[in-house]
Design a protein around this motif. Structure first.
Motif, short mmCIF file in Angstrom:
data_model
loop_
_atom_site.label_atom_id
_atom_site.label_comp_id
_atom_site.label_asym_id
_atom_site.label_seq_id
_atom_site.Cartn_x
_atom_site.Cartn_y
_atom_site.Cartn_z
N LYS A 62 0.80 -1.33 -0.04
CA LYS A 62 -0.02 -0.07 -0.12
C LYS A 62 0.79 1.21 -0.04
O LYS A 62 0.27 2.25 -0.70
CB LYS A 62 -0.88 0.04 1.05
CG LYS A 62 -1.96 -0.91 1.07
CD LYS A 62 -3.26 -0.89 2.30
CE LYS A 62 -4.28 -1.93 2.17
NZ LYS A 62 -5.06 -1.45 3.02
N GLU A 66 1.65 4.27 -3.19
CA GLU A 66 1.53 5.85 -2.93
C GLU A 66 2.50 6.56 -4.03
O GLU A 66 2.19 7.55 -4.23
CB GLU A 66 1.69 6.09 -1.61
CG GLU A 66 0.59 5.76 -0.73
CD GLU A 66 -0.71 6.09 -0.89
OE1 GLU A 66 -0.69 7.37 -1.34
OE2 GLU A 66 -1.53 5.44 -0.80
N ASP A 70 -2.42 8.81 -9.24
CA ASP A 70 -3.54 8.53 -9.52
C ASP A 70 -3.86 7.07 -9.96
O ASP A 70 -4.84 6.42 -10.04
CB ASP A 70 -4.33 9.40 -10.65
CG ASP A 70 -4.58 10.82 -9.81
OD1 ASP A 70 -4.75 10.74 -8.49
OD2 ASP A 70 -4.73 11.65 -10.85
N LYS A 72 -2.55 4.32 -8.80
CA LYS A 72 -2.50 3.18 -7.78
C LYS A 72 -3.81 2.39 -7.76
O LYS A 72 -3.77 1.17 -7.45
CB LYS A 72 -2.04 3.96 -6.61
CG LYS A 72 -3.11 4.80 -5.82
CD LYS A 72 -2.87 5.26 -4.45
CE LYS A 72 -4.03 6.11 -3.89
NZ LYS A 72 -3.44 6.75 -2.92
N LYS A 73 -5.00 3.02 -8.15
CA LYS A 73 -6.25 2.30 -8.13
C LYS A 73 -6.21 1.22 -9.11
O LYS A 73 -7.04 0.16 -8.91
CB LYS A 73 -7.43 2.96 -8.25
CG LYS A 73 -7.38 4.06 -9.60
CD LYS A 73 -8.59 4.89 -9.65
CE LYS A 73 -8.73 5.61 -10.80
NZ LYS A 73 -9.89 6.67 -10.93
N TYR A 74 -5.48 1.39 -10.24
CA TYR A 74 -5.60 0.38 -11.23
C TYR A 74 -4.56 -0.63 -10.82
O TYR A 74 -4.44 -1.70 -11.18
CB TYR A 74 -5.05 0.69 -12.72
CG TYR A 74 -5.96 2.09 -13.11
CD1 TYR A 74 -6.96 1.42 -13.85
CD2 TYR A 74 -5.82 3.24 -12.85
CE1 TYR A 74 -7.83 2.45 -14.44
CE2 TYR A 74 -6.56 4.16 -13.47
CZ TYR A 74 -7.72 3.54 -14.22
OH TYR A 74 -8.58 4.58 -14.82
N TYR A 76 -3.44 -2.16 -7.78
CA TYR A 76 -3.69 -2.78 -6.64
C TYR A 76 -3.64 -4.36 -7.13
O TYR A 76 -2.93 -5.13 -6.35
CB TYR A 76 -4.86 -2.69 -6.09
CG TYR A 76 -5.09 -1.42 -5.09
CD1 TYR A 76 -4.09 -1.35 -3.90
CD2 TYR A 76 -5.57 -0.27 -5.34
CE1 TYR A 76 -4.03 -0.25 -3.17
CE2 TYR A 76 -5.62 0.81 -4.46
CZ TYR A 76 -4.60 0.87 -3.35
OH TYR A 76 -4.59 1.79 -2.58
#
Length: 422
Positions: A62, A66, A70, A72-74, A76
């Motif tokens: 996690k 960082e 933006d 990062k949501k893709y 994971y």
């Protein structure tokens, strides 16, 4: 005409391409790598000034994510499969041990980028990956929602699956000339226009040019537009013959470039970020009091490095050859203190593609299935590394993106023998 049908063709033999080819071949895939240069891994061999920051040893995924903004949501899903700790284990397994240095930056134990390339090349050869070098792909064909073949020098190559890992625009001398972006656009993908991302900034301030090679180890830099500070950073800045550089500047370049779209930008260096202006003035007064009868040029080194100090005195129009300390006026002393806290200079741009460590741009992330790295338009096409529109700082995060996307794609590629078992 080459009529052999491979399980996988990898277009681009850089970091991501080599990793994906080796992992897929270890699974039993027949793999062909098509490389436009006369040898694979050209950019990898010079990464990090030849030292190669191979990954960032942040094992909390996690926290690691960082660093990808933006995107990062893709990320994971792929990073939950293969992240920093898995990279460490992978390279140790194939014979490359690493050492972790400041800011969790991991390097090969030898600190030689060539050794990273070599273990990947040996890994590929061990598992019978076939290489065709000096073979630039000129066209990717598609039919009925599938990639049907690729063309190079009037020779066609065929596979069940294809990986596009041609890199971005950074360091074009290594072959990273954005070929993949052109292919993707022709295939109907949305591609964001690239710009140099991690890149030095230029300035026409002559005092900076004269101080080329000077490193300001702990200071604060602000980037100002229309009298307002928009960006603040603290750390080390390297003065160069073209402007400013160093990790702090490289990682600020994207924000500064975006700011420049709205108008002129001024940089301002605070040489004493932990000291108030009045305290800097008192510090100068004490130095001057202790050396009243000396030439100011011989005393300035008590405040800042001598070469920098002489430039500050020149800005104040103090005759450094003749002026004694006791002849410096109170006003000039206060101006010197102010300069130390607000050393301004114009930002004129960046060094561009040739000196960029990383460039942004690439395929729109909504058009990629990050569980497998498959194109959402062509189920047998996989997109890796710098082909993706993802911004990230220096420090091992770019190569980690290569390792992660390559491993995920190589594991996801369906093999004929697995279909038979089902």
């Amino acid at each position: 005409m080459n009529n052999e049908m491979y399980d996988l063709i990898v277009i681009g033999g850089g970091a991501a391409g080599l990793m994906a080819a080796g992992v897929a071949a270890e699974r039993g895939a027949s793999v062909l790598v098509l490389e436009k240069n006369k040898e694979p891994g050209k950019k990898l061999k010079i990464t990090g000034g030849g030292r190669c920051n191979i990954y960032n040893a942040e094992f909390d995924t996690k926290k690691l994510l960082e660093n990808y903004g933006d995107a990062k949501k893709y990320l994971y899903s792929p990073f939950s499969q293969f992240a920093a700790e898995e990279s460490k284990e992978f390279f140790h397994t194939i014979g490359l041990h690493t050492v972790v240095q400041a800011r969790k930056r991991a390097f090969p134990y030898t600190e030689k980028a060539y050794d990273v390339f070599k273990v990947l090349e040996d890994y590929c050869k061990k598992h019978r990956v076939e290489f065709r070098t000096d073979t630039p792909v000129t066209r990717i064909d598609q039919e009925n929602g599938q990639i049907s073949g690729v063309l190079s020098k009037k020779e066609r190559f065929y596979a069940q699956n294809y990986i596009l890992s041609t890199g971005g625009h950074a360091a074009p001398e290594t072959g990273s000339t954005g070929d993949g972006f052109k292919f993707l656009e022709k295939l109907g993908h949305t591609v964001h226009k690239p710009s140099p991302n991690i890149v030095p900034l230029t300035s026409n301030a002559q005092w900076i040019h004269r101080l080329a090679g000077t490193s300001l180890s702990f200071m604060k830099i602000r980037f100002i537009q229309d009298g307002k500070t928009h960006i603040r950073k603290t750390g080390k800045v390297l003065l160069t013959h073209f402007g400013i550089s160093g990790p702090l500047i490289l990682n600020s370049a994207q924000e500064v470039q975006e700011l420049m779209h709205a108008g002129d930008v001024t940089g301002s260096i605070d040489l004493f970020p932990d000291t108030e202006l009045n305290d800097v003035d008192r510090r100068i007064w004490r130095i001057f009091e202790q050396h009243k009868n000396k030439k100011v040029k011989n005393v300035i080194k008590e405040l800042v490095p001598r070469t920098l100090g002489l430039e500050l005195l020149a800005m104040l129009k103090i005759d450094i050859a003749e002026t004694d300390v006791n002849e410096v006026s109170k006003e000039s002393r206060k101006e010197l203190a102010y300069l130390c806290k607000n050393l301004e200079f114009p930002i004129t741009g960046t060094l561009g593609w040739d000196k960029a460590v990383i460039a942004d741009g690439g395929v729109h992330l909504d058009e990629v299935d990050f569980k497998t790295m498959q194109s959402r338009k062509f189920s047998n096409l996989y997109l890796l590394g710098d082909i993706l529109h993802i911004n990230r700082p220096s420090g091992g995060f770019s190569l980690q993106l290569c390792w992660t996307t390559a491993w995920v794609a190589a594991q996801a590629i369906p093999l004929e023998k697995e279909k038979c078992k089902r």
